[in-house]
Design a protein around this motif. Structure first.
Motif, PDB file in Angstrom:
ATOM      1  N   UNK A 239       2.057  -3.238 -15.925  1.00 39.22           N
ATOM      2  CA  UNK A 239       0.691  -3.421 -17.389  1.00 39.22           C
ATOM      3  C   UNK A 239      -0.336  -2.716 -16.612  1.00 39.22           C
ATOM      4  N   UNK A 240      -0.529  -2.714 -14.712  1.00 36.64           N
ATOM      5  CA  UNK A 240      -0.747  -1.503 -13.970  1.00 36.64           C
ATOM      6  C   UNK A 240      -0.615  -0.711 -13.256  1.00 36.64           C
ATOM      7  N   UNK A 241      -0.997   0.238 -13.112  1.00 34.42           N
ATOM      8  CA  UNK A 241      -0.787   1.525 -12.525  1.00 34.42           C
ATOM      9  C   UNK A 241      -1.169   2.035 -11.111  1.00 34.42           C
ATOM     10  N   UNK A 242      -0.052   2.560 -10.646  1.00 34.66           N
ATOM     11  CA  UNK A 242      -1.069   2.471  -8.610  1.00 34.66           C
ATOM     12  C   UNK A 242      -1.530   3.548  -8.746  1.00 34.66           C
ATOM     13  N   UNK A 243      -2.576   2.682  -7.714  1.00 34.09           N
ATOM     14  CA  UNK A 243      -3.364   4.329  -7.642  1.00 34.09           C
ATOM     15  C   UNK A 243      -3.970   3.561  -5.762  1.00 34.09           C
ATOM     16  N   UNK A 244      -4.042   4.472  -4.976  1.00 33.02           N
ATOM     17  CA  UNK A 244      -4.167   4.570  -3.707  1.00 33.02           C
ATOM     18  C   UNK A 244      -5.271   5.414  -3.525  1.00 33.02           C
ATOM     19  N   UNK A 245      -6.288   5.231  -2.903  1.00 27.24           N
ATOM     20  CA  UNK A 245      -7.289   6.055  -1.618  1.00 27.24           C
ATOM     21  C   UNK A 245      -6.938   6.558  -0.598  1.00 27.24           C
ATOM     22  N   UNK A 246      -7.318   7.707  -0.106  1.00 28.48           N
ATOM     23  CA  UNK A 246      -6.614   8.221   0.942  1.00 28.48           C
ATOM     24  C   UNK A 246      -7.521   9.838   2.261  1.00 28.48           C
ATOM     25  N   UNK A 247      -6.963   8.982   3.014  1.00 23.32           N
ATOM     26  CA  UNK A 247      -8.183   9.800   4.012  1.00 23.32           C
ATOM     27  C   UNK A 247      -7.324  10.300   4.906  1.00 23.32           C
ATOM     28  N   UNK A 248      -8.031  11.708   5.134  1.00 28.24           N
ATOM     29  CA  UNK A 248      -7.124  12.408   6.540  1.00 28.24           C
ATOM     30  C   UNK A 248      -7.462  12.934   8.565  1.00 28.24           C
ATOM     31  N   UNK A 249      -6.609  12.751   8.673  1.00 27.35           N
ATOM     32  CA  UNK A 249      -7.602  13.301  10.416  1.00 27.35           C
ATOM     33  C   UNK A 249      -6.655  14.462  10.576  1.00 27.35           C
ATOM     34  N   UNK A 250      -7.174  15.958  10.780  1.00 30.76           N
ATOM     35  CA  UNK A 250      -6.011  16.834  11.669  1.00 30.76           C
ATOM     36  C   UNK A 250      -5.662  17.102  13.069  1.00 30.76           C
TER      37      UNK A 250
END
Length: 424
Positions: A404-415
């Motif tokens: 019943x739970x959908x995956x969710x993700x918090x993302x951060x980037x460095x370039x």
């Protein structure tokens, strides 16, 4: 007067013959003593090899080496081997690996075998000298010849015993024992080749020197062969792979020992190869376990930093763009609390699969621990990085729900821009 001269000449001839016979007897007695002594040394070495062939017998091996040391007090080369043998015994008794010890013992036995052969050659030369003395004095030469025949038989018996011992050792050894021409061509291989690689002895000796090697090992093995062909070359240890008859490759630790002429160039050389395939595969599994995440199959934190540092250095040298994407899986605590850790593990593995589907094989993808993930993308622009992040969000949203739970993700980037210098 003539009779006196004849008697004097006969006496001189007799004395010359007796002196020649005495000298010949002395030489043969000395050679026989050395032959017996060398045979005793081989006996001690043979017993030590037998003790070291299976599990190390720590109670017997030091006694064998002590006897070997006492028997070779007048042989500096063999005496120089004693500390190494004692050190190899300590390693064998603590680690249970007798490869180094067996190799050293086989080298020592090979030297004694060469001594036996040299004594036999000396016998042949002395015999020719005695036959020449026979022309001058039948009595003295005959006596010397009888002594020579007796010692020659003992020498042949000692040499035959040594050869029989070597054949027995080669036939029962789990190692691959070979003799080679200086060119590298095999002239003898132990019967163990059939059990280890599947070839018959006849098949193996007809193959070219480097014909069975893994392509990646040919250059190094050719360099080792060139090194052995140089004057006064030292023993070499070579790790390489050989192709079995079924087409698979097996790893071997090969000890290469040259047998040199008086000018230092090799007359031939022999190798003792021990199958270490199981050890190499175990080391690879241990290495994979050290840098891999057992749950997801991705790299762990240690593996990520190890591989990412290499890519980072490459990007700095090549002045290529580099990006790090950091992800934190949302809601994992709620899944663990309400559904249990089994569902939490499923969520972690499912998101790992999402990352593997989005990133390239050349990218470095890892689970850093808990619900933290990271990816390093090489040769990427800032615009491409934004598209990669968007694809990752879309793929995460599209993944099937877990309980019943959908995956969710918090993302951060460095370039890292091309030509820019920053630490990883």
């Amino acid at each position: 007067m003539r009779g006196s001269r004849t008697r004097l000449a006969a006496l001189v001839v007799f004395l010359v013959g007796a002196g020649a016979a005495g000298l010949a007897f002395t030489r043969y007695a000395d050679a026989y003593a050395w032959m017996s002594h060398t045979s005793d040394v081989q006996l001690a070495l043979g017993r030590a090899i037998a003790h070291a062939d299976g599990e190390p017998a720590c109670a017997e091996l030091p006694r064998d080496i002590s006897q070997f040391q006492q028997l070779t007090l007048d042989n500096p080369i063999q005496q120089a081997r004693v500390p190494g043998l004692r050190f190899a015994i300590e390693r064998a008794c603590t680690r249970g690996s007798t490869g180094d010890l067996s190799g050293r013992l086989v080298e020592a036995e090979a030297m004694e075998r060469d001594l036996l052969w040299a004594r036999r050659q000396d016998f042949a030369e002395t015999q020719r000298w005695v036959l020449a003395a026979l022309v001058l004095a039948t009595l003295g030469a005959t006596a010397a010849l009888l002594v020579a025949g007796f010692v020659q038989r003992r020498a042949n018996k000692a040499l035959t015993t040594s050869e029989d011992r070597f054949r027995l050792f080669a036939a029962t050894s789990r190692d691959l024992i070979r003799f080679h021409e200086p060119s590298g061509q095999t002239t003898y291989v132990s019967p163990s080749v059939t059990a280890i690689l599947g070839y018959t002895v006849e098949e193996f000796v007809t193959m070219p020197p480097l014909g069975l090697l893994h392509p990646d090992d040919v250059a190094h093995s050719a360099a080792v062969l060139h090194q052995i062909q140089q004057p006064f070359a030292k023993d070499v240890v070579n790790i390489k792979r050989m192709r079995a008859k079924d087409g698979t490759y097996r790893w071997f630790e090969v000890h290469v020992t040259p047998i040199q002429r008086s000018d230092g160039y090799p007359e031939r050389y022999y190798t003792t190869a021990r199958d270490i395939t199981d050890r190499v595969e175990l080391e690879k599994r241990l290495e994979a376990a050290a840098i891999g995440d057992e749950l997801t199959g991705l790299l762990n934190r240690r593996g990520f930093h190890m591989v990412a540092r290499q890519q980072h250095r490459l990007a700095l040298r090549a002045k290529q763009g580099l990006a790090v994407i950091y992800g934190d899986l949302d809601g994992l605590k709620q899944i663990n609390d309400k559904l249990g850790h089994e569902y939490g593990d499923r969520a972690l593995k499912q998101f790992a699969g999402v990352m593997q589907s989005v990133f390239r094989d050349s990218d470095v993808v890892a689970r850093l621990g808990g619900d933290e993930y990271a990816a390093l993308v090489y040769n990427v622009t800032e615009e491409q990085l934004a598209r990669v992040v968007e694809r990752l969000r879309i793929a995460t949203d599209a993944s099937p729900p877990i309980g019943g739970y959908r995956l969710a993700v918090s993302l951060g980037t460095a370039w890292l821009a091309p030509g820019e210098v920053r630490s990883l």
